[in-house]
Design an enzyme around this catalytic site. Structure first.
Site, PDB file in Angstrom:
ATOM      1  N   LYS A 172       0.830  -1.212   0.000  1.00 38.44           N
ATOM      2  CA  LYS A 172       0.000   0.000   0.000  1.00 38.44           C
ATOM      3  C   LYS A 172       0.864   1.261   0.000  1.00 38.44           C
ATOM      4  CE  LYS A 172      -4.437  -1.110   0.058  1.00 38.44           C
ATOM      5  NZ  LYS A 172      -4.819  -1.592  -1.251  1.00 38.44           N
TER       6      LYS A 172
ATOM      7  N   LYS B 257      -2.833 -11.847  -8.694  1.00 41.61           N
ATOM      8  CA  LYS B 257      -4.121 -12.462  -8.365  1.00 41.61           C
ATOM      9  C   LYS B 257      -5.288 -11.626  -8.878  1.00 41.61           C
ATOM     10  CE  LYS B 257      -4.425 -10.003  -4.069  1.00 41.61           C
ATOM     11  NZ  LYS B 257      -5.148  -9.787  -2.872  1.00 41.61           N
TER      12      LYS B 257
ATOM     13  N   LYS C 282     -10.054  -6.685  -6.715  1.00 38.55           N
ATOM     14  CA  LYS C 282     -11.172  -5.768  -6.953  1.00 38.55           C
ATOM     15  C   LYS C 282     -10.709  -4.520  -7.706  1.00 38.55           C
ATOM     16  CE  LYS C 282     -13.546  -6.939  -2.656  1.00 38.55           C
ATOM     17  NZ  LYS C 282     -12.744  -6.679  -1.464  1.00 38.55           N
TER      18      LYS C 282
HETATM   19  P1  TYM Z   1     -10.791  -8.785   0.610  1.00 38.31           P
HETATM   20  O1  TYM Z   1     -11.998  -7.938   0.654  1.00 38.31           O
HETATM   21  O2  TYM Z   1      -9.616  -8.305  -0.185  1.00 38.31           O
HETATM   22  O3  TYM Z   1     -11.145 -10.229   0.066  1.00 38.31           O
HETATM   23  C1  TYM Z   1     -12.211 -10.985   0.608  1.00 38.31           C
HETATM   24  C2  TYM Z   1     -11.852 -12.458   0.626  1.00 38.31           C
HETATM   25  O4  TYM Z   1     -11.543 -12.927  -0.690  1.00 38.31           O
HETATM   26  C3  TYM Z   1     -10.259 -13.558  -0.705  1.00 38.31           C
HETATM   27  N1  TYM Z   1      -9.604 -13.289  -2.007  1.00 38.31           N
HETATM   28  C4  TYM Z   1      -9.072 -14.243  -2.791  1.00 38.31           C
HETATM   29  N2  TYM Z   1      -8.994 -15.580  -2.652  1.00 38.31           N
HETATM   30  C5  TYM Z   1      -8.415 -16.278  -3.668  1.00 38.31           C
HETATM   31  N3  TYM Z   1      -7.925 -15.687  -4.803  1.00 38.31           N
HETATM   32  C6  TYM Z   1      -7.994 -14.349  -4.979  1.00 38.31           C
HETATM   33  N4  TYM Z   1      -7.551 -13.795  -6.104  1.00 38.31           N
HETATM   34  C7  TYM Z   1      -8.585 -13.558  -3.945  1.00 38.31           C
HETATM   35  N5  TYM Z   1      -8.816 -12.219  -3.787  1.00 38.31           N
HETATM   36  C8  TYM Z   1      -9.435 -12.079  -2.586  1.00 38.31           C
HETATM   37  C9  TYM Z   1      -9.499 -12.907   0.440  1.00 38.31           C
HETATM   38  O5  TYM Z   1      -8.435 -13.729   0.883  1.00 38.31           O
HETATM   39  C10 TYM Z   1     -10.589 -12.749   1.474  1.00 38.31           C
HETATM   40  O6  TYM Z   1     -10.789 -13.957   2.174  1.00 38.31           O
HETATM   41  N6  TYM Z   1      -8.603  -7.928   5.007  1.00 38.31           N
HETATM   42  C11 TYM Z   1      -9.677  -8.646   4.364  1.00 38.31           C
HETATM   43  C12 TYM Z   1     -11.049  -8.356   4.946  1.00 38.31           C
HETATM   44  C13 TYM Z   1     -11.141  -8.610   6.406  1.00 38.31           C
HETATM   45  C14 TYM Z   1     -11.189  -9.879   7.063  1.00 38.31           C
HETATM   46  C15 TYM Z   1     -11.301  -9.578   8.458  1.00 38.31           C
HETATM   47  C16 TYM Z   1     -11.130 -11.203   6.627  1.00 38.31           C
HETATM   48  C17 TYM Z   1     -11.232  -7.665   7.355  1.00 38.31           C
HETATM   49  N7  TYM Z   1     -11.335  -8.231   8.598  1.00 38.31           N
HETATM   50  C18 TYM Z   1     -11.381 -10.602   9.382  1.00 38.31           C
HETATM   51  C19 TYM Z   1     -11.216 -12.223   7.580  1.00 38.31           C
HETATM   52  C20 TYM Z   1     -11.338 -11.918   8.943  1.00 38.31           C
HETATM   53  C21 TYM Z   1      -9.702  -8.249   2.907  1.00 38.31           C
HETATM   54  O7  TYM Z   1      -9.276  -7.203   2.535  1.00 38.31           O
HETATM   55  O8  TYM Z   1     -10.326  -9.138   2.079  1.00 38.31           O
END
Ligand code: TYM
Length: 332
Positions: free
Chosen positions: A113, A195, A198
């Site tokens: 970031k 990967k 979003k």
């Molecule tokens: P976020 O919003 O980026 O993604 C949500 C979930 O999707 C998974 N993910 C992927 N898995 C496989 N391949 C990919 N290309 C891929 N892109 C995203 C992420 O691993 C995630 O499980 N920090 C977290 C949100 C969060 C969270 C938490 C998660 C905040 N507090 C507590 C678990 C527990 C995030 O930014 O995910």
């Protein structure tokens, strides 16, 4: 028997994609059957990248609608907005006193970031893993279904839990990453560069809101090569990714046919992509349509959020009272 507690969240920073689906939501849908599940929209986390206030509500509603369209049943799992549970920021504040600047600065996602937004290296970005630990520990979760990109954050959550327990007394279990299928830990972008995400590589990411024509176009453009030269060669990552996706959405005999064509060096990637595009479009269409309809139903989304928040606060309230008591915050 008491069910195991599960927590996971998704940031409200854009449209959900296949990585979110296969890396996370697919696990949620299975886990809600026999676990005590808390799934939430991480709207506070999204503030680290300074979204426009006028977009926040739409983004949160969309993530809720997309989760439900993917199969989350709000009578089985709590589905809520992080900002509706004030116990989370309270625990975050407590945990911040147990998190050290040096370790936070070393986190790879923080370093990324800093590279991506050098003009906005705010303290929320630095303490992102602390807020995430609070999200998880507030329900004293044992299992956290997430993709590979979140594993380091989970390790930090375990460290903070341990430190709290050691300093103040046993309160938190150490949460573990959980998933049913190893292959979906990281869904690659279709151009083979990193990967699915979003905000990056949007033309090589399939969103759950993409229409059939867009899905076809993106898949037909996916990176391939001249094909293997030797029978039973190892697949490059970008080819393996196409097979992973095919395995998730196509009939088993279809995947088996292309796998054996690959192993016999007579695979035609054009045909494979055409088949995958059709199967993917058929897979995404009902999710897209259901999510679009739900998102318009504001009354229903509000009801879901309220019901989810109530359930989440009941559990969070118990943990925060215990945390306060252990720390010594009890004056009358
Ligand atoms: P976020 O919003 O980026 O993604 C949500 C979930 O999707 C998974 N993910 C992927 N898995 C496989 N391949 C990919 N290309 C891929 N892109 C995203 C992420 O691993 C995630 O499980 N920090 C977290 C949100 C969060 C969270 C938490 C998660 C905040 N507090 C507590 C678990 C527990 C995030 O930014 O995910």
């Amino acid at each position: 028997m008491k069910k195991e507690i599960v927590v996971s969240g998704i940031r409200s920073t854009g449209y959900l994609h296949l990585g979110n689906y296969f890396g996370a939501i697919q696990n949620y849908v299975k886990m809600q059957e026999d676990h005590d599940c808390y799934f939430f929209v991480a709207d506070y986390h999204s503030l680290t990248t300074h979204p426009d206030p006028k977009d926040l509500k739409t983004n949160v509603y969309r993530v809720v609608a997309e989760n439900i369209a993917c199969g989350i049943d709000v009578n089985k799992a709590a589905l809520y907005a992080q900002s509706d549970v004030p116990e989370i920021p309270e625990l975050y504040l407590m945990l911040n006193m147990l998190a050290y600047k040096g370790e936070l600065e070393k986190v790879p996602t923080f370093k990324d970031k800093v590279r991506q937004q050098p003009e906005n290296v705010n303290a929320g970005l630095l303490t992102y893993p602390v807020l995430m630990a609070a999200d998880i520990l507030i329900h004293r979760a044992a299992k956290v279904p997430v993709g590979k990109d979140q594993e380091q954050h989970l390790e930090m959550a375990r460290n903070f839990a341990q430190r709290f327990n050691k300093r103040y007394g046993e309160l938190f279990p150490e949460p573990e990453v959980f998933r049913y299928n190893r292959d979906t830990v990281k869904i690659m972008s279709l151009d083979g560069e990193g990967k699915m995400s979003k905000s990056e590589n949007v033309n090589a990411t399939i969103f759950l809101s993409d229409d059939d024509a867009t899905i076809r176009k993106k898949i037909m453009k996916a990176k391939t090569d001249a094909g293997p030269a030797e029978p039973n060669s190892e697949m490059p990552e970008y080819i393996k990714n196409l097979f992973v996706l095919m395995q998730m959405v196509s009939a088993p005999d279809v995947t088996a046919t292309y796998t054996s064509a690959y192993n016999n060096c007579n695979i035609r990637y054009g045909d494979m992509k055409k088949q995958l595009a059709e199967d993917m479009a058929a897979f995404v269409a009902p999710i897209r349509e259901k999510a679009a309809a739900l998102q318009k139903d504001e009354v229903l989304i509000k009801k879901i959020l309220r019901q989810g928040a109530e359930k989440a606060r009941a559990s969070a309230g118990k943990t925060i009272s215990e945390a306060r008591r252990l720390i010594g915050i009890s004056y009358y």
